[in-house]
Design a protein around this motif. Structure first.
Motif, PDB file in Angstrom:
ATOM      1  N   ARG A  16       0.980  -0.993  -0.283  1.00 52.74           N
ATOM      2  CA  ARG A  16       0.244   0.640  -0.304  1.00 52.74           C
ATOM      3  C   ARG A  16       0.835   1.024   0.207  1.00 52.74           C
ATOM      4  O   ARG A  16       0.842   2.255   1.130  1.00 52.74           O
ATOM      5  CB  ARG A  16      -1.255   0.482   0.967  1.00 52.74           C
ATOM      6  CG  ARG A  16      -1.901  -1.638   1.677  1.00 52.74           C
ATOM      7  CD  ARG A  16      -2.597  -0.697  -0.090  1.00 52.74           C
ATOM      8  NE  ARG A  16      -3.086   0.161  -0.229  1.00 52.74           N
ATOM      9  CZ  ARG A  16      -4.963   1.074   0.940  1.00 52.74           C
ATOM     10  NH1 ARG A  16      -5.448  -0.666   1.675  1.00 52.74           N
ATOM     11  NH2 ARG A  16      -4.648   2.124   0.908  1.00 52.74           N
ATOM     12  N   PRO A  17       1.786   1.688  -1.234  1.00 56.88           N
ATOM     13  CA  PRO A  17       2.365   3.172  -1.262  1.00 56.88           C
ATOM     14  C   PRO A  17       1.795   4.632  -1.387  1.00 56.88           C
ATOM     15  O   PRO A  17       2.528   5.150  -0.416  1.00 56.88           O
ATOM     16  CB  PRO A  17       2.921   2.411  -2.559  1.00 56.88           C
ATOM     17  CG  PRO A  17       1.929   1.883  -3.426  1.00 56.88           C
ATOM     18  CD  PRO A  17       1.403   0.993  -2.324  1.00 56.88           C
ATOM     19  N   GLU A  18       0.356   4.334  -1.129  1.00 56.98           N
ATOM     20  CA  GLU A  18       0.030   5.494  -0.329  1.00 56.98           C
ATOM     21  C   GLU A  18       0.361   6.337   0.680  1.00 56.98           C
ATOM     22  O   GLU A  18      -0.541   7.124   0.590  1.00 56.98           O
ATOM     23  CB  GLU A  18      -1.450   5.964  -1.407  1.00 56.98           C
ATOM     24  CG  GLU A  18      -2.197   4.640  -1.137  1.00 56.98           C
ATOM     25  CD  GLU A  18      -2.207   3.014  -1.504  1.00 56.98           C
ATOM     26  OE1 GLU A  18      -3.271   2.909  -1.250  1.00 56.98           O
ATOM     27  OE2 GLU A  18      -1.818   3.008  -2.104  1.00 56.98           O
ATOM     28  N   ILE A  19       0.463   4.939   1.498  1.00 58.05           N
ATOM     29  CA  ILE A  19      -0.160   4.600   3.096  1.00 58.05           C
ATOM     30  C   ILE A  19       1.544   5.257   3.529  1.00 58.05           C
ATOM     31  O   ILE A  19       2.201   4.609   2.842  1.00 58.05           O
ATOM     32  CB  ILE A  19      -0.446   3.496   3.643  1.00 58.05           C
ATOM     33  CG1 ILE A  19      -1.859   4.178   3.404  1.00 58.05           C
ATOM     34  CG2 ILE A  19       0.064   4.242   4.942  1.00 58.05           C
ATOM     35  CD1 ILE A  19      -2.274   2.609   3.786  1.00 58.05           C
ATOM     36  N   LEU A  87      -8.392  10.849   6.454  1.00 59.80           N
ATOM     37  CA  LEU A  87      -7.986  10.244   5.666  1.00 59.80           C
ATOM     38  C   LEU A  87      -7.948   9.697   4.356  1.00 59.80           C
ATOM     39  O   LEU A  87      -6.986   9.536   3.870  1.00 59.80           O
ATOM     40  CB  LEU A  87      -5.854   9.713   6.125  1.00 59.80           C
ATOM     41  CG  LEU A  87      -5.335  10.929   7.405  1.00 59.80           C
ATOM     42  CD1 LEU A  87      -4.499  10.307   7.940  1.00 59.80           C
ATOM     43  CD2 LEU A  87      -4.465  12.280   6.063  1.00 59.80           C
ATOM     44  N   ARG A  88      -9.070   8.951   3.767  1.00 51.50           N
ATOM     45  CA  ARG A  88      -9.187   8.334   3.154  1.00 51.50           C
ATOM     46  C   ARG A  88      -9.042   8.565   1.908  1.00 51.50           C
ATOM     47  O   ARG A  88      -8.996   8.015   1.144  1.00 51.50           O
ATOM     48  CB  ARG A  88     -10.957   7.394   3.480  1.00 51.50           C
ATOM     49  CG  ARG A  88     -11.731   8.242   2.980  1.00 51.50           C
ATOM     50  CD  ARG A  88     -13.166   8.038   2.752  1.00 51.50           C
ATOM     51  NE  ARG A  88     -14.202   8.892   3.265  1.00 51.50           N
ATOM     52  CZ  ARG A  88     -15.226   9.489   4.439  1.00 51.50           C
ATOM     53  NH1 ARG A  88     -15.389   8.446   5.020  1.00 51.50           N
ATOM     54  NH2 ARG A  88     -16.162   9.980   4.084  1.00 51.50           N
ATOM     55  N   ASP A  89      -9.789   9.841   2.180  1.00 53.84           N
ATOM     56  CA  ASP A  89      -9.213  10.478   0.757  1.00 53.84           C
ATOM     57  C   ASP A  89      -8.252  10.473  -0.585  1.00 53.84           C
ATOM     58  O   ASP A  89      -7.968  10.653  -1.425  1.00 53.84           O
ATOM     59  CB  ASP A  89     -10.011  11.092   0.103  1.00 53.84           C
ATOM     60  CG  ASP A  89     -11.594  11.962   0.235  1.00 53.84           C
ATOM     61  OD1 ASP A  89     -11.897  11.030   0.511  1.00 53.84           O
ATOM     62  OD2 ASP A  89     -12.026  12.896   0.791  1.00 53.84           O
ATOM     63  N   ARG A  90      -6.832  10.509   0.524  1.00 56.28           N
ATOM     64  CA  ARG A  90      -5.730  10.835   0.453  1.00 56.28           C
ATOM     65  C   ARG A  90      -4.961   9.208   0.421  1.00 56.28           C
ATOM     66  O   ARG A  90      -4.132   9.326  -0.844  1.00 56.28           O
ATOM     67  CB  ARG A  90      -5.040  11.529   1.241  1.00 56.28           C
ATOM     68  CG  ARG A  90      -3.479  11.683   1.132  1.00 56.28           C
ATOM     69  CD  ARG A  90      -3.168  12.731   2.370  1.00 56.28           C
ATOM     70  NE  ARG A  90      -3.251  13.809   1.710  1.00 56.28           N
ATOM     71  CZ  ARG A  90      -2.199  15.188   2.149  1.00 56.28           C
ATOM     72  NH1 ARG A  90      -1.996  14.725   3.973  1.00 56.28           N
ATOM     73  NH2 ARG A  90      -2.088  16.410   2.612  1.00 56.28           N
ATOM     74  N   TRP A  91      -5.458   8.709   1.413  1.00 59.01           N
ATOM     75  CA  TRP A  91      -4.315   7.255   1.096  1.00 59.01           C
ATOM     76  C   TRP A  91      -5.280   5.750   1.480  1.00 59.01           C
ATOM     77  O   TRP A  91      -5.254   4.568   0.897  1.00 59.01           O
ATOM     78  CB  TRP A  91      -4.274   6.980   2.888  1.00 59.01           C
ATOM     79  CG  TRP A  91      -3.248   7.835   3.518  1.00 59.01           C
ATOM     80  CD1 TRP A  91      -2.519   8.512   2.826  1.00 59.01           C
ATOM     81  CD2 TRP A  91      -2.696   7.878   4.776  1.00 59.01           C
ATOM     82  NE1 TRP A  91      -1.899   9.559   3.201  1.00 59.01           N
ATOM     83  CE2 TRP A  91      -1.516   9.053   4.991  1.00 59.01           C
ATOM     84  CE3 TRP A  91      -3.225   7.194   5.718  1.00 59.01           C
ATOM     85  CZ2 TRP A  91      -1.013   9.849   5.979  1.00 59.01           C
ATOM     86  CZ3 TRP A  91      -2.625   7.952   7.067  1.00 59.01           C
ATOM     87  CH2 TRP A  91      -1.517   8.393   7.042  1.00 59.01           C
ATOM     88  N   GLY A  92      -6.667   6.097   0.425  1.00 65.60           N
ATOM     89  CA  GLY A  92      -7.426   5.306   0.113  1.00 65.60           C
ATOM     90  C   GLY A  92      -8.921   4.985   0.975  1.00 65.60           C
ATOM     91  O   GLY A  92      -8.498   5.211   2.338  1.00 65.60           O
TER      92      GLY A  92
END
Length: 193
Positions: A16-19, A87-92
């Protein structure tokens, strides 16, 4: 199990590279971060499991709040919920579930290595049996398990970094930095505690 917890962060970051890695590193250590001020206040302690015993996994931890099963479940749900809301919009969309799971992975790994010193309910309420599978009684086996987590975290993080990072120099620096952190924390575990 400091290094093993960090290894989990590397594994999850590869998946999960977006986190951000910083969020994952903190999440893996959150129960220990709660333990520190409680230990400073004398509420929780770490002491040798046996007189004169030192080295890898030699401490008997009395952490009836920071490492209670139900307390850590609540902490994981809190972190997961806050991540989902903010943070769901930013990290998924499922970042809250992932980060909450990373927080709870700390307790699961501690269950594997700790002697029976983990409580179910905060403060040891209810007098329920203490939990812990005691892998620390076998330092070589514990080192192999923890080393495997560090190796997996380092290799997977480096793989993902080289795959996604357009700058090879930056990819090498990121990979080397995280690799040094993970290997250094393993050496700290093996030599320092």
């Amino acid at each position: 199990m400091l290094a093993g917890h960090f290894g989990v962060a590397g594994i999850v970051r590869a998946l999960r590279p977006e986190i951000p890695m910083g969020a994952l590193l903190v999440a893996t250590q959150l129960p220990d971060l709660v333990f520190l001020p409680l230990a400073a206040l004398g509420i929780e302690v770490g002491e040798p499991a046996e007189p004169g015993l030192s080295g890898y996994g030699s401490l008997l931890i009395t952490a009836e709040y920071s490492h209670a099963l139900v307390g850590d479940l609540v902490l994981a749900l809190l972190v997961g919920g806050l991540t989902h809301v903010f943070l769901r919009d930013r990290w998924g969309r499922d970042a809250g579930v992932v980060l909450g799971g990373v927080v709870f992975s700390h307790w699961l790994l501690d269950l594997l290595v700790h002697r029976p010193d983990l409580v179910v309910l905060p403060g040891g309420a209810g007098g329920l049996p203490l939990l812990g599978l005691g892998l620390w009684e076998f330092p070589a086996v514990t080192a192999v398990v923890e080393g495997a987590l560090v190796l997996a975290g380092t290799v997977l993080y480096a793989w993902r970094t080289f795959r996604d990072q357009p700058s090879r120099t930056r990819a090498w620096l990121y990979g080397a930095g995280v690799g040094l952190l993970l290997v250094g924390s393993l050496l700290f575990d093996l030599l320092g505690t």
